[in-house]
Design a protein around this motif. Structure first.
Motif, mmCIF file in Angstrom:
data_model
loop_
_atom_site.group_PDB
_atom_site.id
_atom_site.type_symbol
_atom_site.label_atom_id
_atom_site.label_comp_id
_atom_site.label_asym_id
_atom_site.label_seq_id
_atom_site.Cartn_x
_atom_site.Cartn_y
_atom_site.Cartn_z
ATOM 1 N N ASP A 165 36.979 3.769 66.058
ATOM 2 C CA ASP A 165 37.421 5.047 65.561
ATOM 3 C C ASP A 165 36.576 6.202 65.715
ATOM 4 O O ASP A 165 35.387 5.960 65.742
ATOM 5 N N GLU A 166 37.150 7.283 65.710
ATOM 6 C CA GLU A 166 36.100 8.556 65.863
ATOM 7 C C GLU A 166 35.432 8.915 64.650
ATOM 8 O O GLU A 166 34.267 9.389 64.659
ATOM 9 N N THR A 206 33.728 7.202 60.936
ATOM 10 C CA THR A 206 33.224 5.915 60.262
ATOM 11 C C THR A 206 32.592 6.043 58.763
ATOM 12 O O THR A 206 32.706 7.342 58.327
ATOM 13 N N ARG A 256 39.325 1.448 58.965
ATOM 14 C CA ARG A 256 37.881 1.413 59.407
ATOM 15 C C ARG A 256 36.922 0.509 59.140
ATOM 16 O O ARG A 256 37.214 -0.418 58.015
ATOM 17 N N LYS A 281 43.211 2.418 56.113
ATOM 18 C CA LYS A 281 44.296 3.194 56.730
ATOM 19 C C LYS A 281 45.058 4.299 55.852
ATOM 20 O O LYS A 281 45.320 3.969 54.920
#
Length: 433
Positions: A151-152, A154, A183, A207
């Motif tokens: 994921d972009e 964290t 994540r 999420k």
């Protein structure tokens, strides 16, 4: 209104006179004369606690803290600031908030997932904190890898090496359901230097309730108020507890704290899944039903959580939410677009307020505490309706109860102590059930 003269959620109004209008599916009052506003929800300069403790742990969603290429260039980024100017405004506010929180350990969410090198976002944040506070005031947990998951954004940890040390290495997992949507969690065991007591903290970001068009089956919005992806978040909650039960950091100490943006409100399935396995919801226990950390569409609740294991719960002194963001107008954030030159100054301050869209959650604890909770008859580390019922039965059945149950301090134990015990209730609802 200006940044220094804000209208905050919870402020009150008097002498409101106007015309009721209905547009865009909302009713509005269009004032025909200037109303009077009262600042009944004033800003506070620091989080406020009941009691004192030896450690302070915070959970803070830093709203897409992306630092470009780490050298002042590389903007716009895929998230967060669109320019170096915006990033300076953003980082000034995040740093100010963290300084005022003054936590020994901070779990971060929505920080750029660009590793742990000298140009990474988490290194940037720590460097800026240390520039103001002094070298080595904070350090960050380093996994010595390029990032955590794909994921972009964290999660991460910063901590004060003067008060806590690292026990072993941090760990994460990419096993389902942390391979999609949720994540990857990050878990680190810390040792309080003053007393050598250990504490394991798991920082998480489940999420979100967005992207519902791609949610299918039980992950689709079921119309029960929990939004879409609820099943995926519940799976994350269950798997997180199961994983923590395996002592993934190698520490067998039972002091475990789960923190983070779980994208679930306090009574939704994911949170219930954790509390049903023995964890205490610290916001519920210490703040009650009025707790909130997030404002969406004019409705408030808390998506940001602190949940303590049964071993840790008795050592919690207090838990609070510092309302620096949810109560503030969005126009006060770091963004520069759609603002005039005057507004860029009038609606901005380089302090903590509207640093993010989530309020930080802060927990105060005392790892040295071995105090027995008087009145906890069922041994679940709180005083609730079950304990009150058992105490009532004991009072009615005997005249020889220990004087330690003299809750109203009149040197005798009788029916009046039942009512006094209700004031000690650590669950908001117990006195009215």
């Amino acid at each position: 209104m200006s940044y220094q003269n804000s209208l905050r959620l919870g402020d009150t109004i008097s002498n409101l006179t106007g015309v009721i209008d209905y547009s865009y599916s909302e009713f509005r009052v269009l004032p025909t004369q200037t109303p009077q506003f009262m600042a009944t929800n004033a800003r506070t300069s620091n989080p406020e606690f009941n009691g004192t403790g030896s450690l302070k742990i915070a959970s803070f969603n830093v709203l897409n803290y992306f630092n470009g290429d780490g050298t002042g260039q590389g903007f716009p980024t895929s998230r967060g600031a669109d320019s170096a100017e915006e990033f300076a405004r953003q980082s000034n506010k995040i740093v100010a908030a963290l300084i005022d929180i003054n936590a020994d350990v901070v779990g971060l969410m929505e920080i750029e997932n660009d590793g742990f090198g000298s140009h990474s976002a988490i290194a940037d944040l720590v460097n800026k904190l240390n520039t103001q506070l002094g070298n080595n005031t904070y350090n960050y947990v380093n996994l010595n890898q390029t990032g955590i998951g794909s994921d972009e954004i964290t999660v991460g940890f910063i901590y004060k090496p003067s008060t806590v040390s690292l026990v072993g290495s941090a760990v994460t997992t990419s096993q389902s359901p942390f391979d999609f949507g949720n994540r990857q969690p990050l878990v680190q065991t810390f040792k309080e230097i003053a007393n050598n007591k250990e504490l394991t903290i798991a920082v998480n970001h489940f999420k979100s309730k967005g992207s519902c068009d791609s949610a299918t089956g039980n992950n689709a919005d079921q119309g029960d108020g929990q939004g879409c992806w609820n099943e995926l978040r519940t799976q994350a909650a269950n798997e997180l507890v199961s994983w923590l039960n395996t002592n993934p950091t190698g520490s067998t100490n039972g002091n475990i704290l789960i923190i983070g943006d779980l994208n679930s409100y306090g009574k939704e399935d994911p949170i219930n899944a954790i509390t049903m396995q023995g964890y205490k919801n610290l916001i519920s226990d210490h703040i009650g039903i009025g707790g909130y950390s997030y404002n969406f569409g004019g409705e408030v609740g808390y998506l940001d959580h602190a949940l303590a294991s049964s071993d840790l719960a008795p050592k919690i002194v207090d838990a609070t939410i510092w309302h620096i963001n949810a109560d503030e107008p969005r126009i006060f954030d770091y963004n520069t677009e759609f603002k005039s030159t005057e507004q860029l100054t009038k609606y901005y301050g380089d302090d903590a307020y509207r640093a993010s869209d989530h309020d930080p959650v802060i927990v105060l604890l005392n790892l040295n505490s071995n105090e027995i909770l008087i009145g906890d008859f069922d041994g679940d580390n709180d005083i609730d309706q079950l304990d009150i019922r058992q105490f009532t039965t004991l009072v009615r059945s005997t005249n020889t109860l220990d004087i330690k149950y003299d809750f109203n301090h009149d040197n005798s134990v009788n029916n009046r102590d039942v009512r006094a015990m209700m004031s000690l209730c650590t669950r908001t609802r117990c006195a009215v059930e």
